[in-house]
Design a protein around this motif. Sequence first.
Motif, short mmCIF file in Angstrom:
data_model
loop_
_atom_site.label_atom_id
_atom_site.label_comp_id
_atom_site.label_asym_id
_atom_site.label_seq_id
_atom_site.Cartn_x
_atom_site.Cartn_y
_atom_site.Cartn_z
N THR A 42 -73.46 -15.07 0.92
CA THR A 42 -72.83 -15.90 1.95
C THR A 42 -73.82 -16.38 3.01
O THR A 42 -73.86 -17.58 3.30
N LEU A 46 -74.90 -20.25 3.81
CA LEU A 46 -74.78 -20.80 5.16
C LEU A 46 -76.10 -21.45 5.58
O LEU A 46 -76.11 -22.55 6.16
N ALA A 52 -68.83 -23.08 6.27
CA ALA A 52 -68.53 -21.65 6.27
C ALA A 52 -67.47 -21.29 5.24
O ALA A 52 -67.58 -20.28 4.55
N ALA A 55 -69.07 -21.30 1.79
CA ALA A 55 -70.00 -20.17 1.65
C ALA A 55 -69.24 -18.87 1.44
O ALA A 55 -69.57 -18.06 0.56
N VAL A 56 -68.19 -18.65 2.23
CA VAL A 56 -67.41 -17.42 2.13
C VAL A 56 -66.60 -17.40 0.85
O VAL A 56 -66.57 -16.40 0.11
N SER A 58 -67.01 -19.10 -2.02
CA SER A 58 -67.85 -19.02 -3.22
C SER A 58 -68.47 -17.63 -3.35
O SER A 58 -68.60 -17.10 -4.46
N GLY A 59 -68.85 -17.03 -2.21
CA GLY A 59 -69.38 -15.66 -2.24
C GLY A 59 -68.34 -14.68 -2.75
O GLY A 59 -68.65 -13.77 -3.52
N TYR A 120 -72.96 -10.69 10.53
CA TYR A 120 -73.88 -10.27 9.46
C TYR A 120 -75.11 -9.58 10.03
O TYR A 120 -75.60 -8.58 9.49
N GLY A 204 -66.69 -12.93 3.09
CA GLY A 204 -66.87 -13.33 1.71
C GLY A 204 -67.60 -12.29 0.88
O GLY A 204 -68.31 -12.63 -0.06
N TYR A 245 -59.01 -19.00 -1.06
CA TYR A 245 -60.04 -19.96 -0.63
C TYR A 245 -60.05 -21.17 -1.55
O TYR A 245 -60.27 -22.30 -1.11
#
Length: 350
Positions: A42, A46, A52, A55-56, A58-59, A120, A204, A245
Amino acid sequence: MLSSLTGVLDSSPEMLALFIGFGLVVGLLFGFFGMGGSFLVTPALLMLGYPASVAVGSGMAFVFGTAVIATLKHHDLGQVDYKLGAIMIAGTTVGIEVGRASVFYLEELGLAGGIISVVYVFLLGGIGLMITREALSGDDGGGIDHEAAADEDLSDYEIPDIAKRIQQTVRIPPMVTLRGDVRVSVWVITAVAFSTGVLSGFLGVGGGFIRMPAMIYAIGVPTPVAVGTDLFEIVFSGGIGSYLYGQSGGVDLGIVAPLLFGSALGARIGSAATAVVDADDIKVYFGGMLLAGSVAVGIGEIGSYLGNETLELVGLVLVIGSAVVVAAAIVFTTLRSLRATRSRASPAAE
């Protein structure tokens, strides 16, 4: 973020190669440690400039795919507590929706990327310090033994003192008996599940690097069962999160597919390495990777805030590079161990 770099990669096979290679590295770490670099996907996305939510989402889809195969293996070993898993899934589902809603709300305010990156930084840094300290002090044996015997007596595992105190203090009905003769309140399990579900939905990630220790130290589950049940729960939490998502356009299959392709091969290599490598030293590298990831995300976020693409690129290189270094250390140590084994076997054969 890194708009010019992303534009170049999008127009060439380089993006595909990048994701396959990163998936290979993440899969190798996942197969070796039982928890890997999936939580680095993630922040890397990003820093590559993806929204965001993408990224989240797909992660999370990537996490779902990597967990399926590992869960089947632990099922065969009898290391999955489905009663515990069902309770965890119920609490996690609610938590994921709370985390997902928070991401989209913050994205509307233009704050999602920055806040997720800050979380993170502290999360990776804290866990990295904890793992490095335990590895240096020799408190933990290292990687997860995926080849553990299926008939191993779970009652031999010592319940941590903190888990015993929680079991004795929180006696709110209903109570449930888990594998390993662990008796605990359903509300303790639900609290762990909800909090890690929020983490999964917001960042994510599968949440295993938080949930697995929580099952051991808060619930008192034997380590092999914690690993297997955690992976089983990730299948559902990752699947639910990916669906939610995906409904909002947050899952990019162009990202997920090559990541999974690389991860499938990497996970096999990592799992095989656990049979020949003493993970004590490599676990120090793993903790260092998390610390480097924390610094990298921080640098990337500062670069984004200042509009400095050089800092953003440095952050991206650190995120990917730290994972590559640890994966390379595992491969190198595995090859060295295999050569040493063959060298000892040759004189014996003669």
